[in-house]
Design a protein around this motif. Structure first.
Motif, PDB file in Angstrom:
ATOM      1  N   ILE A  94       0.859  -1.180   0.000  1.00 42.23           N
ATOM      2  CA  ILE A  94       0.000   0.000   0.000  1.00 42.23           C
ATOM      3  C   ILE A  94       0.900   1.236   0.000  1.00 42.23           C
ATOM      4  O   ILE A  94       1.686   1.453   0.922  1.00 42.23           O
ATOM      5  N   VAL A  95       0.801   2.003  -1.044  1.00 41.02           N
ATOM      6  CA  VAL A  95       1.696   3.139  -1.254  1.00 41.02           C
ATOM      7  C   VAL A  95       1.465   4.203  -0.188  1.00 41.02           C
ATOM      8  O   VAL A  95       0.320   4.511   0.186  1.00 41.02           O
ATOM      9  N   GLU A 241       3.544   3.772   7.758  1.00 41.21           N
ATOM     10  CA  GLU A 241       4.500   3.410   6.715  1.00 41.21           C
ATOM     11  C   GLU A 241       5.511   2.389   7.248  1.00 41.21           C
ATOM     12  O   GLU A 241       6.020   2.506   8.355  1.00 41.21           O
ATOM     13  N   GLY A 242       5.767   1.363   6.437  1.00 40.18           N
ATOM     14  CA  GLY A 242       6.736   0.339   6.791  1.00 40.18           C
ATOM     15  C   GLY A 242       6.191  -0.813   7.597  1.00 40.18           C
ATOM     16  O   GLY A 242       6.888  -1.815   7.800  1.00 40.18           O
ATOM     17  N   ASP A 243       4.932  -0.716   8.057  1.00 40.85           N
ATOM     18  CA  ASP A 243       4.347  -1.795   8.857  1.00 40.85           C
ATOM     19  C   ASP A 243       3.960  -2.987   7.984  1.00 40.85           C
ATOM     20  O   ASP A 243       3.515  -2.821   6.841  1.00 40.85           O
ATOM     21  N   THR A 258       1.491  -5.182   3.437  1.00 43.94           N
ATOM     22  CA  THR A 258       2.584  -4.321   3.856  1.00 43.94           C
ATOM     23  C   THR A 258       2.288  -2.887   3.444  1.00 43.94           C
ATOM     24  O   THR A 258       1.754  -2.628   2.347  1.00 43.94           O
ATOM     25  N   PHE A 259       2.625  -1.947   4.325  1.00 48.95           N
ATOM     26  CA  PHE A 259       2.497  -0.520   4.025  1.00 48.95           C
ATOM     27  C   PHE A 259       3.882  -0.012   3.622  1.00 48.95           C
ATOM     28  O   PHE A 259       4.815  -0.055   4.424  1.00 48.95           O
TER      29      PHE A 259
END
Length: 266
Positions: A94-95, A241-243, A258-259
């Motif tokens: 997910i952007v 972000e990054g999770d 994933t983010f």
């Protein structure tokens, strides 16, 4: 129904989406506790989406878990619309910036292969109409600043819909008792939410039956091919972000998302 008011609230929420800037609670614009007008705002959102070429693929049920109800201070379920462009494939990050204030919850998805047109559907009707179940992640998102919402706010805001991810292995309902499934949601490898099928209005089938009856009564019943996200099995978790999230639902398997971090290629 005050059409001008419905249009005004729908425009406020649409502008929040367009600009990426959450708005003030829309309950201030609506008659106190007016769920009917809130659903009219949601219908306008759906109608605008369809007119713009978006494809409606199902419905989500919200506020089914007592834990989520406590988190948001509400006491009854609601529903929203799912569009095809809200679906995220497993493995597709997910952007960053795609959502405003994402949170994530694990749930059971049902995929129908028959219509459910009756206002008084039975569990047997639902079982016959369901092709299979899948594990799912719903990434909820609120256009309302700080998630400062009542049930009126979330209904108007399409039940705080964001995106959703479906697992890839279909399971027929005769192979799993949805009341007894156990869910574990991990964030970056650590458990952040747990629950069971019974935490979703007693069973995901009970939630789906409520939705089928409600939509049939409104003259817009569930149809063959629809995806039904039946509601959270445990508390929501904040996403950033990054999770990386993985949900395991016993009997149904796993599903993950994933983010992406800002600047990462999608």
């Amino acid at each position: 129904m005050n059409t001008d008011l419905v249009t005004k609230v729908a425009d406020v929420l649409a502008e929040a989406t367009r600009t990426g800037t959450p708005c003030a609670p829309v309950r201030a614009l609506l008659p106190n506790g007016d769920i009917e007008t809130a659903y009219a705002v949601q219908r306008m959102h759906v109608e605008r989406g369809v007119a713009a070429g978006r494809r409606l693929v199902g419905r989500k049920i919200g506020l089914t878990s007592p834990a989520v109800q406590r988190q948001l201070g509400v006491g009854q379920p609601d529903f929203g619309a799912l569009f095809a462009d809200m679906a995220v494939s497993e493995g597709e990050p997910i952007v960053a910036g795609r959502l405003l204030q994402p949170k994530i919850e694990a749930e059971v998805a049902l995929v129908l292969d028959a219509d459910l047109p009756h206002r008084d559907p039975t569990v047997a009707d639902l079982l016959r109409a369901t092709a299979f179940a899948l594990p799912a992640l719903e990434i909820v998102d609120s256009r309302i600043a700080e998630w400062d919402i009542t049930i009126v706010d979330t209904i108007a805001d399409n039940a705080s819909c964001g995106l959703f991810v479906l697992g890839g292995t279909p399971v027929p309902l005769d192979r799993v008792d949805l009341r007894d499934v156990r869910m574990t949601l991990t964030k970056n490898g650590e458990t952040v939410s747990q629950g069971t099928g019974a935490d979703c209005l007693g069973s995901p089938l009970t939630a789906a039956r409520w939705l089928a009856a409600t939509l049939a009564d409104l003259g817009d019943p569930l149809r063959a091919g629809d995806i039904v996200l039946t509601g959270a099995l445990g508390p929501m978790a904040v996403a950033a972000e990054g999770d990386e999230f993985t949900a395991r639902i016993e009997g149904l398997g796993t599903v993950g998302v994933t983010f992406a971090s800002e600047g990462a290629s999608a």
